[in-house]
Scaffold this active site. Structure first.
Site, mmCIF file in Angstrom:
data_model
loop_
_atom_site.group_PDB
_atom_site.id
_atom_site.type_symbol
_atom_site.label_atom_id
_atom_site.label_comp_id
_atom_site.label_asym_id
_atom_site.label_seq_id
_atom_site.Cartn_x
_atom_site.Cartn_y
_atom_site.Cartn_z
ATOM 1 N N ARG A 21 -23.956 11.695 -1.608
ATOM 2 C CA ARG A 21 -24.749 12.799 -1.045
ATOM 3 C C ARG A 21 -24.873 13.939 -2.051
ATOM 4 O O ARG A 21 -25.516 14.952 -1.768
ATOM 5 C CB ARG A 21 -24.080 13.336 0.215
ATOM 6 N N THR A 67 -17.219 9.737 -9.329
ATOM 7 C CA THR A 67 -16.749 9.200 -8.057
ATOM 8 C C THR A 67 -16.192 7.808 -8.305
ATOM 9 O O THR A 67 -16.106 7.358 -9.460
ATOM 10 C CB THR A 67 -17.868 9.278 -6.984
ATOM 11 N N LYS A 71 -12.670 8.115 -11.509
ATOM 12 C CA LYS A 71 -11.926 9.382 -11.590
ATOM 13 C C LYS A 71 -10.676 9.309 -12.465
ATOM 14 O O LYS A 71 -10.321 10.289 -13.120
ATOM 15 C CB LYS A 71 -11.560 9.866 -10.183
ATOM 16 N N ASP A 108 -11.512 18.866 -6.342
ATOM 17 C CA ASP A 108 -11.370 18.369 -4.961
ATOM 18 C C ASP A 108 -10.383 19.204 -4.153
ATOM 19 O O ASP A 108 -10.585 19.433 -2.959
ATOM 20 C CB ASP A 108 -10.920 16.903 -4.963
ATOM 21 N N GLY A 136 -3.206 8.364 -1.544
ATOM 22 C CA GLY A 136 -4.110 7.943 -2.611
ATOM 23 C C GLY A 136 -4.630 9.148 -3.392
ATOM 24 O O GLY A 136 -4.046 10.248 -3.357
ATOM 25 N N GLY A 137 -5.752 8.944 -4.066
ATOM 26 C CA GLY A 137 -6.315 10.015 -4.894
ATOM 27 C C GLY A 137 -6.679 11.255 -4.089
ATOM 28 O O GLY A 137 -6.413 12.387 -4.508
ATOM 29 N N TYR A 225 -15.804 11.634 5.541
ATOM 30 C CA TYR A 225 -16.937 12.374 6.113
ATOM 31 C C TYR A 225 -18.110 11.486 6.529
ATOM 32 O O TYR A 225 -19.138 12.008 6.976
ATOM 33 C CB TYR A 225 -17.404 13.490 5.170
HETATM 34 N N1 LIG Z 1 -14.458 14.719 1.520
HETATM 35 C C1 LIG Z 1 -14.322 14.489 0.236
HETATM 36 O O1 LIG Z 1 -14.837 15.229 -0.625
HETATM 37 C C2 LIG Z 1 -13.471 13.338 -0.216
HETATM 38 C C3 LIG Z 1 -12.831 13.363 -1.460
HETATM 39 C C4 LIG Z 1 -12.039 12.263 -1.825
HETATM 40 C C5 LIG Z 1 -11.914 11.162 -0.969
HETATM 41 N N2 LIG Z 1 -12.568 11.181 0.228
HETATM 42 C C6 LIG Z 1 -12.446 10.041 1.157
HETATM 43 O O2 LIG Z 1 -11.074 9.823 1.415
HETATM 44 C C7 LIG Z 1 -10.811 8.437 1.617
HETATM 45 C C8 LIG Z 1 -9.673 8.008 0.703
HETATM 46 O O3 LIG Z 1 -10.095 8.121 -0.643
HETATM 47 P P1 LIG Z 1 -9.061 7.986 -1.861
HETATM 48 O O4 LIG Z 1 -9.821 8.294 -3.086
HETATM 49 O O5 LIG Z 1 -7.795 8.729 -1.598
HETATM 50 O O6 LIG Z 1 -8.746 6.404 -1.813
HETATM 51 P P2 LIG Z 1 -7.502 5.651 -2.421
HETATM 52 O O7 LIG Z 1 -6.937 6.362 -3.591
HETATM 53 O O8 LIG Z 1 -7.934 4.234 -2.555
HETATM 54 O O9 LIG Z 1 -6.369 5.722 -1.243
HETATM 55 C C9 LIG Z 1 -6.607 5.087 -0.013
HETATM 56 C C10 LIG Z 1 -5.556 5.537 0.999
HETATM 57 O O10 LIG Z 1 -5.863 4.912 2.251
HETATM 58 C C11 LIG Z 1 -4.739 4.130 2.675
HETATM 59 N N3 LIG Z 1 -5.197 2.947 3.389
HETATM 60 C C12 LIG Z 1 -6.181 2.091 3.011
HETATM 61 N N4 LIG Z 1 -6.311 1.108 3.922
HETATM 62 C C13 LIG Z 1 -5.382 1.364 4.896
HETATM 63 C C14 LIG Z 1 -5.022 0.712 6.112
HETATM 64 N N5 LIG Z 1 -5.630 -0.418 6.501
HETATM 65 N N6 LIG Z 1 -4.051 1.263 6.863
HETATM 66 C C15 LIG Z 1 -3.436 2.392 6.467
HETATM 67 N N7 LIG Z 1 -3.718 3.056 5.323
HETATM 68 C C16 LIG Z 1 -4.684 2.536 4.557
HETATM 69 C C17 LIG Z 1 -4.023 3.766 1.403
HETATM 70 O O11 LIG Z 1 -2.704 3.392 1.699
HETATM 71 P P3 LIG Z 1 -1.900 2.382 0.699
HETATM 72 O O12 LIG Z 1 -1.365 3.246 -0.412
HETATM 73 O O13 LIG Z 1 -0.860 1.785 1.569
HETATM 74 O O14 LIG Z 1 -2.917 1.372 0.208
HETATM 75 C C18 LIG Z 1 -4.114 5.095 0.647
HETATM 76 O O15 LIG Z 1 -3.205 6.044 1.147
HETATM 77 C C19 LIG Z 1 -12.144 7.720 1.355
HETATM 78 O O16 LIG Z 1 -12.759 7.477 2.587
HETATM 79 C C20 LIG Z 1 -12.952 8.738 0.562
HETATM 80 O O17 LIG Z 1 -14.339 8.605 0.761
HETATM 81 C C21 LIG Z 1 -13.333 12.242 0.625
#
Ligand SMILES: NC(=O)c1ccc[n+]([C@@H]2O[C@H](COP(=O)([O-])OP(=O)(O)OC[C@H]3O[C@@H](n4cnc5c(N)ncnc54)[C@H](OP(=O)(O)O)[C@@H]3O)[C@@H](O)[C@H]2O)c1
Length: 280
Positions: A21, A67, A71, A108, A136-137, A225
């Protein structure tokens, strides 16, 4: 400004990138500020990231956002990584400097905090225990922001506990890791709950979390979101909790990027928020 005044350029590199977006938001600001320029989607595969980033100066880009999945990888490519990005372990924004070198930062954490303050101006990080689900990140940026706003107690819970423990090792501070099975009980007495997992995102299962022990005064926020109201936020709102969705995190992280690229600090207006929400 370190780029051509003739036509301002910035963009987002991702793989895939069609879902982003960011162009809608940045091009809204271009129009609002009467600028001639464009913010574009750049579909860059992991193998192509180095060449794509190095091409930015000659293409007259002021910089770009990064993204998934770039990153972390970009940290090894840019010429300088600032302390915030190093601590978070990821770059969300690249700035092309006057000499053509590339600087990496992460906005972020700023987006996360500013979004909450935008919608809940009286919010304080030190108001009580904060439960963060996920490590996660996104969680790293959230925790960086919360600690810097003076959070006094963070209860961190991740499906893979070792990942949460590694995060605490690096960050230090007032963070306690709790087992995944204890997540429901961990909500007792919390002033805030943050979901940073990808659960609840479109195409994923909802986060399984029983909210019974969460005080109704607690603020609940989700960094996911799409959809704009995740099942977690919907359940929290239905039982009387105040909620903040994740879209504003994306919107507000764009402000410092603009400051660095174009010397302008744009605002997140209700009109901008509504325009992007309509696309979700
Ligand atoms: N609003 C924003 O500006 C913004 C910014 C960044 C990210 N986000 C959103 O935040 C979300 C996470 O992003 P990320 O970059 O942190 O991803 P990431 O680094 O891949 O981390 C994913 C997280 O989700 C957990 N997870 C995944 N599948 C799961 C399940 N089935 N049950 C429980 N926990 C689960 C993972 O746990 P494990 O460690 O156990 O795998 C980890 O803590 C995404 O939807 C992304 O679009 C939004």
């Amino acid at each position: 400004m370190n780029v051509s005044d003739d036509f301002l350029l910035a963009g987002v590199m991702g793989w895939p990138v069609s879902q982003s977006r960011s162009p809608a938001m940045h091009n809204y600001w271009m129009k609002e500020h009467g600028l001639t320029g464009s913010y574009v989607r750049l579909a860059i595969s992991p193998d192509g990231l180095q060449d794509a980033l190095r091409a930015l100066p000659s293409l007259q880009f002021a910089g770009c956002n990064l993204t998934i999945p770039h990153k972390r990888a970009a940290m090894k490519i840019v010429d300088e990584v600032d302390d915030i990005a190093r601590k978070i372990g990821a770059i969300s924004c690249v700035i092309v400097r006057r000499d053509g070198s590339l600087a990496g930062t992460n906005n972020d954490h700023y987006g996360f905090i500013e979004n909450i303050l935008d919608l809940e101006p009286n919010w304080r990080a030190d108001a009580g225990p904060i439960v963060v689900i996920g490590a996660g990140g996104g969680a790293r940026a959230v925790i960086y922001g919360l600690v810097h706003r003076g959070a006094r107690e963070i209860r961190l819970i991740n499906r893979t506990q070792a990942r949460a423990e590694a995060l605490v090792q690096e960050f230090g501070g007032p963070i306690t890791v709790l087992p995944w099975e204890d997540r429901h009980d961990a909500l007792e007495g919390a002033a805030m709950l943050v979901n940073t997992t990808s659960q609840g995102m479109i195409g994923q299962l909802p986060l399984f979390l029983e909210l019974d022990k969460l005080p109704v005064e607690a603020l609940v926020t989700d960094i996911v979101y799409i959809p704009r109201e995740t099942p977690l936020l919907e359940a929290a709102r239905a039982r009387g909790n105040r909620t903040v969705n994740g879209l504003g995190m994306l919107l507000h992280q764009g402000r410092p990027a603009w400051k660095a690229w174009f010397g302008i600090e744009p605002t997140v207006t209700p009109e901008l928020r509504a325009m992007i929400e309509a696309t979700l």
